[in-house]
Write an enzyme that holds these catalytic residues in place. Structure first.
Site, short mmCIF file in Angstrom:
data_model
loop_
_atom_site.label_atom_id
_atom_site.label_comp_id
_atom_site.label_asym_id
_atom_site.label_seq_id
_atom_site.Cartn_x
_atom_site.Cartn_y
_atom_site.Cartn_z
N SER A 153 -4.43 9.52 -1.01
CA SER A 153 -3.63 8.88 -2.05
C SER A 153 -2.67 7.88 -1.41
O SER A 153 -2.43 7.93 -0.19
CB SER A 153 -2.83 9.95 -2.81
OG SER A 153 -1.81 9.37 -3.61
N TYR A 166 2.19 17.32 -3.72
CA TYR A 166 1.00 16.49 -3.73
C TYR A 166 0.98 15.54 -2.53
O TYR A 166 -0.02 15.44 -1.81
CB TYR A 166 0.94 15.69 -5.03
CG TYR A 166 -0.33 14.87 -5.19
CD1 TYR A 166 -1.52 15.46 -5.59
CD2 TYR A 166 -0.33 13.50 -4.91
CE1 TYR A 166 -2.68 14.72 -5.72
CE2 TYR A 166 -1.49 12.75 -5.04
CZ TYR A 166 -2.66 13.36 -5.44
OH TYR A 166 -3.81 12.62 -5.55
#
Length: 246
Positions: A153, A166
């Site tokens: 990400s 995350y």
């Protein structure tokens, strides 16, 4: 990367595993891999969603996929090993795996991160990837050339406020990718991580509920990078963080 033009049937005779195959990027990757000739093993938590993807692939006339229901939050290392044993018994080898399944958790200040949220995110985004990769590597080595693809990400190499679990899980994922890539550099296994960028998915909608979806890429639009990293055109690409929208 988004301009890559794959040749027809560039994935013919390949068997590929996709996790999180029931929705979003995993669904589109599964359909596109099948479109280019691969037999796709659809792994996900929700059987009904996997069946919908299965039906779409079969209706399009692509190679018939297989379905593997598995909840990565609760799966054990033995579950992953048993699954891979079944795959090798049926297909003899695995040519590639896209480890796509992830969970967002909650966006919250670091000091407010709940222990259970931390544990759940790390279990799905990191521990499950570790156990699955360990089980998959011997099957991937049975192919002359194979591709192991992790999902990272934008917050996986640049931390962002409120994205704690995350973001940290994706930093760790990139590190795991680099370790595997370095260990198997001289083999037929290449290992990379792909950053999809801002993409219209349910996870993105949860993180940015007011975002104008017309201004971000669809999951289908970023597929060229996913296809490239599974096709033999990417042989020699190893240990890289690839931006799907570059």
């Amino acid at each position: 990367m988004i301009d890559y033009q794959p040749s027809a049937q560039c994935l013919a005779n390949k068997t590929l595993l996709v996790t999180g195959a029931g929705d979003g990027i995993g669904k589109q990757a599964s359909i596109h891999y099948a479109k280019y000739g691969a037999t796709v093993i659809l792994l996900g938590r929700t059987v009904a969603k996997l069946e919908q993807v299965y039906d779409e692939i079969v209706a399009a006339g692509y190679p018939e996929p297989a379905i593997v229901p598995l909840d990565m939050k609760g799966a054990t290392p033995q579950n992953y090993q048993d699954m891979v044993n079944t795959i090798t018994d049926q297909f003899s080898r695995l040519d590639g795996a896209l480890l796509n399944a992830s969970m967002l958790g909650e966006l919250t200040p670091f000091v407010n991160i709940a222990g259970q949220i931390w544990d759940d995110v790390m279990q799905v985004n990191l521990n499950a990837q570790f156990y699955l990769a360990q089980a998959l590597i011997p099957a991937l080595q049975k192919a002359n050339n194979s591709s192991l693809l992790f999902t990272t990400s934008g917050v996986g190499n640049q931390g962002r406020a409120y994205w704690g679990p995350y973001s940290i899980s994706k930093f760790a994922t990139e590190g795991m990718m680099q370790v595997i890539a370095d260990e198997y550099e001289k083999s037929g296994l290449r290992t990379n991580a792909i950053n999809p960028g801002a993409t219209d998915t349910k996870m993105r909608q949860t993180a940015f509920p007011a975002e104008d979806k017309s201004k971000i890429a669809s999951a289908e639009a970023i597929m060229p990078a996913y296809i490239y990293l599974m096709c033999d055109d990417s042989i020699g690409v190893n240990g890289q963080r690839i931006n799907a929208q570059s």
